[in-house]
Design a protein around this motif. Structure first.
Motif, PDB file in Angstrom:
ATOM      1  N   SER A  11     -13.644  -1.069  -2.622  1.00  0.00           N
ATOM      2  CA  SER A  11     -14.169  -1.418  -1.302  1.00  0.00           C
ATOM      3  C   SER A  11     -13.661  -2.762  -0.799  1.00  0.00           C
ATOM      4  O   SER A  11     -13.797  -3.076   0.378  1.00  0.00           O
ATOM      5  CB  SER A  11     -15.701  -1.422  -1.325  1.00  0.00           C
ATOM      6  N   SER A  12     -13.053  -3.540  -1.695  1.00  0.00           N
ATOM      7  CA  SER A  12     -12.472  -4.823  -1.291  1.00  0.00           C
ATOM      8  C   SER A  12     -11.529  -5.289  -2.387  1.00  0.00           C
ATOM      9  O   SER A  12     -11.615  -4.847  -3.538  1.00  0.00           O
ATOM     10  CB  SER A  12     -13.564  -5.871  -1.051  1.00  0.00           C
ATOM     11  N   GLY A  13     -10.617  -6.200  -2.027  1.00  0.00           N
ATOM     12  CA  GLY A  13      -9.687  -6.721  -3.012  1.00  0.00           C
ATOM     13  C   GLY A  13      -8.776  -5.646  -3.569  1.00  0.00           C
ATOM     14  O   GLY A  13      -8.579  -4.588  -2.963  1.00  0.00           O
ATOM     15  N   THR A  14      -8.216  -5.909  -4.737  1.00  0.00           N
ATOM     16  CA  THR A  14      -7.362  -4.936  -5.421  1.00  0.00           C
ATOM     17  C   THR A  14      -7.749  -4.871  -6.890  1.00  0.00           C
ATOM     18  O   THR A  14      -8.428  -5.759  -7.402  1.00  0.00           O
ATOM     19  CB  THR A  14      -5.871  -5.328  -5.319  1.00  0.00           C
ATOM     20  N   ASN A  15      -7.288  -3.829  -7.559  1.00  0.00           N
ATOM     21  CA  ASN A  15      -7.524  -3.751  -8.995  1.00  0.00           C
ATOM     22  C   ASN A  15      -6.415  -4.507  -9.734  1.00  0.00           C
ATOM     23  O   ASN A  15      -5.570  -5.158  -9.113  1.00  0.00           O
ATOM     24  CB  ASN A  15      -7.645  -2.297  -9.456  1.00  0.00           C
ATOM     25  N   TYR A  16      -6.386  -4.382 -11.046  1.00  0.00           N
ATOM     26  CA  TYR A  16      -5.431  -5.132 -11.860  1.00  0.00           C
ATOM     27  C   TYR A  16      -3.981  -4.828 -11.501  1.00  0.00           C
ATOM     28  O   TYR A  16      -3.083  -5.642 -11.704  1.00  0.00           O
ATOM     29  CB  TYR A  16      -5.650  -4.833 -13.338  1.00  0.00           C
ATOM     30  N   ALA A  17      -3.732  -3.642 -10.926  1.00  0.00           N
ATOM     31  CA  ALA A  17      -2.355  -3.239 -10.604  1.00  0.00           C
ATOM     32  C   ALA A  17      -2.004  -3.467  -9.138  1.00  0.00           C
ATOM     33  O   ALA A  17      -0.888  -3.162  -8.719  1.00  0.00           O
ATOM     34  CB  ALA A  17      -2.140  -1.775 -10.962  1.00  0.00           C
ATOM     35  N   GLY A  18      -2.956  -3.957  -8.361  1.00  0.00           N
ATOM     36  CA  GLY A  18      -2.690  -4.218  -6.960  1.00  0.00           C
ATOM     37  C   GLY A  18      -3.027  -3.073  -6.035  1.00  0.00           C
ATOM     38  O   GLY A  18      -2.609  -3.081  -4.873  1.00  0.00           O
ATOM     39  N   ALA A  19      -3.786  -2.090  -6.515  1.00  0.00           N
ATOM     40  CA  ALA A  19      -4.143  -0.936  -5.698  1.00  0.00           C
ATOM     41  C   ALA A  19      -5.508  -1.142  -5.052  1.00  0.00           C
ATOM     42  O   ALA A  19      -6.367  -1.853  -5.574  1.00  0.00           O
ATOM     43  CB  ALA A  19      -4.143   0.331  -6.534  1.00  0.00           C
ATOM     44  N   ALA A  20      -5.703  -0.496  -3.904  1.00  0.00           N
ATOM     45  CA  ALA A  20      -6.919  -0.730  -3.139  1.00  0.00           C
ATOM     46  C   ALA A  20      -7.358   0.527  -2.401  1.00  0.00           C
ATOM     47  O   ALA A  20      -6.562   1.424  -2.122  1.00  0.00           O
ATOM     48  CB  ALA A  20      -6.692  -1.859  -2.141  1.00  0.00           C
ATOM     49  N   GLY A  21      -8.649   0.571  -2.073  1.00  0.00           N
ATOM     50  CA  GLY A  21      -9.201   1.619  -1.242  1.00  0.00           C
ATOM     51  C   GLY A  21      -9.603   2.862  -1.994  1.00  0.00           C
ATOM     52  O   GLY A  21      -9.314   3.015  -3.185  1.00  0.00           O
ATOM     53  N   PRO A  22     -10.253   3.797  -1.310  1.00  0.00           N
ATOM     54  CA  PRO A  22     -10.750   5.004  -1.969  1.00  0.00           C
ATOM     55  C   PRO A  22      -9.660   5.911  -2.521  1.00  0.00           C
ATOM     56  O   PRO A  22      -9.896   6.680  -3.450  1.00  0.00           O
ATOM     57  CB  PRO A  22     -11.553   5.706  -0.866  1.00  0.00           C
ATOM     58  N   MET A  23      -8.432   5.822  -1.968  1.00  0.00           N
ATOM     59  CA  MET A  23      -7.331   6.639  -2.467  1.00  0.00           C
ATOM     60  C   MET A  23      -6.346   5.823  -3.287  1.00  0.00           C
ATOM     61  O   MET A  23      -5.308   6.325  -3.703  1.00  0.00           O
ATOM     62  CB  MET A  23      -6.614   7.345  -1.309  1.00  0.00           C
ATOM     63  N   GLN A  24      -6.663   4.528  -3.506  1.00  0.00           N
ATOM     64  CA  GLN A  24      -5.920   3.652  -4.418  1.00  0.00           C
ATOM     65  C   GLN A  24      -4.429   3.549  -4.088  1.00  0.00           C
ATOM     66  O   GLN A  24      -3.563   3.935  -4.877  1.00  0.00           O
ATOM     67  CB  GLN A  24      -6.118   4.090  -5.864  1.00  0.00           C
ATOM     68  N   PHE A  25      -4.153   2.983  -2.918  1.00  0.00           N
ATOM     69  CA  PHE A  25      -2.778   2.679  -2.535  1.00  0.00           C
ATOM     70  C   PHE A  25      -2.408   1.276  -2.995  1.00  0.00           C
ATOM     71  O   PHE A  25      -3.217   0.347  -2.902  1.00  0.00           O
ATOM     72  CB  PHE A  25      -2.617   2.724  -1.010  1.00  0.00           C
ATOM     73  N   LEU A  26      -1.183   1.117  -3.453  1.00  0.00           N
ATOM     74  CA  LEU A  26      -0.640  -0.218  -3.613  1.00  0.00           C
ATOM     75  C   LEU A  26      -0.515  -0.825  -2.219  1.00  0.00           C
ATOM     76  O   LEU A  26      -0.076  -0.143  -1.284  1.00  0.00           O
ATOM     77  CB  LEU A  26       0.730  -0.180  -4.285  1.00  0.00           C
ATOM     78  N   ILE A  27      -0.886  -2.084  -2.077  1.00  0.00           N
ATOM     79  CA  ILE A  27      -0.805  -2.720  -0.771  1.00  0.00           C
ATOM     80  C   ILE A  27       0.624  -2.679  -0.247  1.00  0.00           C
ATOM     81  O   ILE A  27       0.867  -2.451   0.943  1.00  0.00           O
ATOM     82  CB  ILE A  27      -1.324  -4.169  -0.845  1.00  0.00           C
ATOM     83  N   SER A  28       1.592  -2.862  -1.121  1.00  0.00           N
ATOM     84  CA  SER A  28       2.995  -2.817  -0.693  1.00  0.00           C
ATOM     85  C   SER A  28       3.373  -1.432  -0.184  1.00  0.00           C
ATOM     86  O   SER A  28       4.166  -1.289   0.756  1.00  0.00           O
ATOM     87  CB  SER A  28       3.914  -3.222  -1.849  1.00  0.00           C
ATOM     88  N   THR A  29       2.824  -0.382  -0.810  1.00  0.00           N
ATOM     89  CA  THR A  29       3.094   0.986  -0.374  1.00  0.00           C
ATOM     90  C   THR A  29       2.384   1.297   0.939  1.00  0.00           C
ATOM     91  O   THR A  29       2.887   2.052   1.770  1.00  0.00           O
ATOM     92  CB  THR A  29       2.648   1.989  -1.454  1.00  0.00           C
ATOM     93  N   TRP A  30       1.217   0.701   1.127  1.00  0.00           N
ATOM     94  CA  TRP A  30       0.431   0.937   2.337  1.00  0.00           C
ATOM     95  C   TRP A  30       1.129   0.360   3.565  1.00  0.00           C
ATOM     96  O   TRP A  30       1.119   0.968   4.629  1.00  0.00           O
ATOM     97  CB  TRP A  30      -0.952   0.340   2.169  1.00  0.00           C
ATOM     98  N   GLY A  31       1.702  -0.832   3.420  1.00  0.00           N
ATOM     99  CA  GLY A  31       2.383  -1.432   4.557  1.00  0.00           C
ATOM    100  C   GLY A  31       2.468  -2.936   4.493  1.00  0.00           C
ATOM    101  O   GLY A  31       2.867  -3.584   5.466  1.00  0.00           O
ATOM    102  N   GLY A  32       2.067  -3.508   3.355  1.00  0.00           N
ATOM    103  CA  GLY A  32       2.193  -4.946   3.169  1.00  0.00           C
ATOM    104  C   GLY A  32       0.919  -5.724   3.298  1.00  0.00           C
ATOM    105  O   GLY A  32       0.819  -6.863   2.835  1.00  0.00           O
ATOM    106  N   GLN A  33      -0.095  -5.141   3.917  1.00  0.00           N
ATOM    107  CA  GLN A  33      -1.402  -5.769   4.007  1.00  0.00           C
ATOM    108  C   GLN A  33      -2.461  -4.686   4.108  1.00  0.00           C
ATOM    109  O   GLN A  33      -2.174  -3.555   4.508  1.00  0.00           O
ATOM    110  CB  GLN A  33      -1.477  -6.732   5.194  1.00  0.00           C
ATOM    111  N   ALA A  34      -3.700  -5.056   3.775  1.00  0.00           N
ATOM    112  CA  ALA A  34      -4.755  -4.046   3.672  1.00  0.00           C
ATOM    113  C   ALA A  34      -5.089  -3.409   5.007  1.00  0.00           C
ATOM    114  O   ALA A  34      -5.373  -2.211   5.082  1.00  0.00           O
ATOM    115  CB  ALA A  34      -6.010  -4.672   3.061  1.00  0.00           C
TER     116      ALA A  34
END
Length: 380
Positions: free
Chosen positions: A123-146
């Motif tokens: 729901s906020s921040g990232t996990n140990y690998a940099g993934a975020a959100g309910p579907m666990q996207f890497l921020i870099s894969t998402w578009g560079g920012q949350a």
């Protein structure tokens, strides 16, 4: 994508069944069918009623139309386990993109228990690998920012699922749509194993997602597009006005369901260029055997002008480039092709190519001078 540690909720909701555990039910079903099917045949003859299409070795047009890419309903397991908001989103995005809703739901379950996980990065921040959100996207894969304004040219999967103009990795509407786009880019709805593997590169992850997806569908099936089913008559051959093209398509479509094998030219398995080479031979025409040779052989065709019998090439595979494509499919209809893709990509089938990355171009072997000479010789 990253995988959170297993949680108790996942274990209690879904029990992983081993292959050995499945063997007894499967054997029982086979033995039961051995008795039931002959009785059904006898009964049908006596009653003079039509047999179901699956007993005749095919599926009716109505059956195929109903199959589609979207499961027609959620099982009791799905309705009990998936929050209503998420179930509505999975279904909506599935219809919008053509990706099976239950596969999207299974990924949402496996990644974050449909957003209910309290682990970091959900729901906020990232996990140990940099993934975020309910579907666990890497921020870099998402578009560079949350959270990013969605505009043309964005480099990532950031998506606006709720119409507010922004792709928010923590917003389930946005995240689920982004996941569907990623799956579709990598082979869904036809090649699910590949698409899910790209989402999270682990074969055990693919197996778990597909098992959950089966449990979520009221039918107990993943669901495939009708054209991916070799028992479905999609009239590609009849729609081709040219008799030569009909022979080419007829051969290629008859190979659906057979496995991919590198260097294969049948009759039991084929590689991508092998099935095309043999399909043209079925029409009495000789073209080069390999993808690398087939690419310069045909006359180039602009995308949008391709027609059945043409070839579509991709910059894919080892040692390939935009000038040396390594994968090829046979166009059977606008946006559709027969392809033998790879060993792990499942059997030969009809797939979509319009939204596939790395299309190099299209060619028309039938307009090659050598092929034209062969056609003129056949007419004399």
């Amino acid at each position: 994508m990253t995988v959170p540690p297993r949680r108790a909720s996942l274990q209690t909701s879904f029990r992983v069944i081993s292959a050995r555990g499945r063997s007894r039910p499967v054997l029982a079903i086979v033995l039961a069918l051995a008795v039931i099917v002959p009785l059904a045949l006898i009964g049908s003859i006596i009653l003079m009623t039509p047999l179901p299409s699956f007993l005749l070795g095919g599926r009716s047009a109505e059956d195929c139309a109903q199959a589609g890419t979207i499961a027609t309903g959620a099982s009791e397991t799905a309705r009990t386990d998936i929050p209503a908001e998420y179930l509505e989103l999975y279904t909506k995005v599935g219809k919008q993109t053509g990706v099976q809703w239950n596969v999207l739901a299974a990924i949402g379950k496996r990644e974050t228990d449909h957003g209910r996980s309290k682990l970091p990065g959900v729901s906020s921040g990232t996990n140990y690998a940099g993934a975020a959100g309910p579907m666990q996207f890497l921020i870099s894969t998402w578009g560079g920012q949350a959270k990013i304004k969605v505009a043309s040219g964005i480099n990532g999967y950031a998506s606006d699922g709720d119409g507010d103009g922004y792709g928010d990795v923590y917003n389930p509407a946005d995240a689920i749509l982004g996941a569907a786009k990623m799956l579709k880019r990598n082979g869904a709805p036809d090649d699910l194993r590949r698409a899910i593997f790209v989402y999270n590169r682990a074969t055990w992850y693919v197996d778990q997602v597909l098992e959950i997806a089966e449990r979520y569908a009221v039918t107990g099936d993943i669901g495939l597009p009708p054209e991916a089913d070799p028992a479905c008559d999609t009239n590609y051959v009849a729609a081709a006005s040219d008799e030569v093209v009909q022979k080419i398509l007829e051969y290629a479509l008859d190979q659906r369901g057979k496995p991919y094998r590198w260097g294969g030219t049948g009759p039991d398995a084929f590689d991508c260029s092998g099935i095309i080479y043999m399909a043209y031979r079925n029409a009495g025409l000789s073209i080069p055997r390999t993808t690398f040779e087939q690419w310069p052989f045909g006359v180039r065709v602009q995308q949008g002008s391709e027609r059945p019998g043409d070839l579509v090439f991709f910059n894919a595979g080892p040692g390939t480039s935009v000038d040396r494509p390594g994968h090829v499919g046979l166009v059977v209809a606008p946006g559709k092709m027969v392809e033998a893709r790879c060993t792990r990509c499942g059997p030969i089938k009809v797939t979509t190519y319009g939204d596939r990355p790395n299309i190099v171009g299209f060619t028309r072997p039938l307009e090659n001078d050598q092929v034209q000479a062969q056609l003129r010789h056949d007419l004399t």
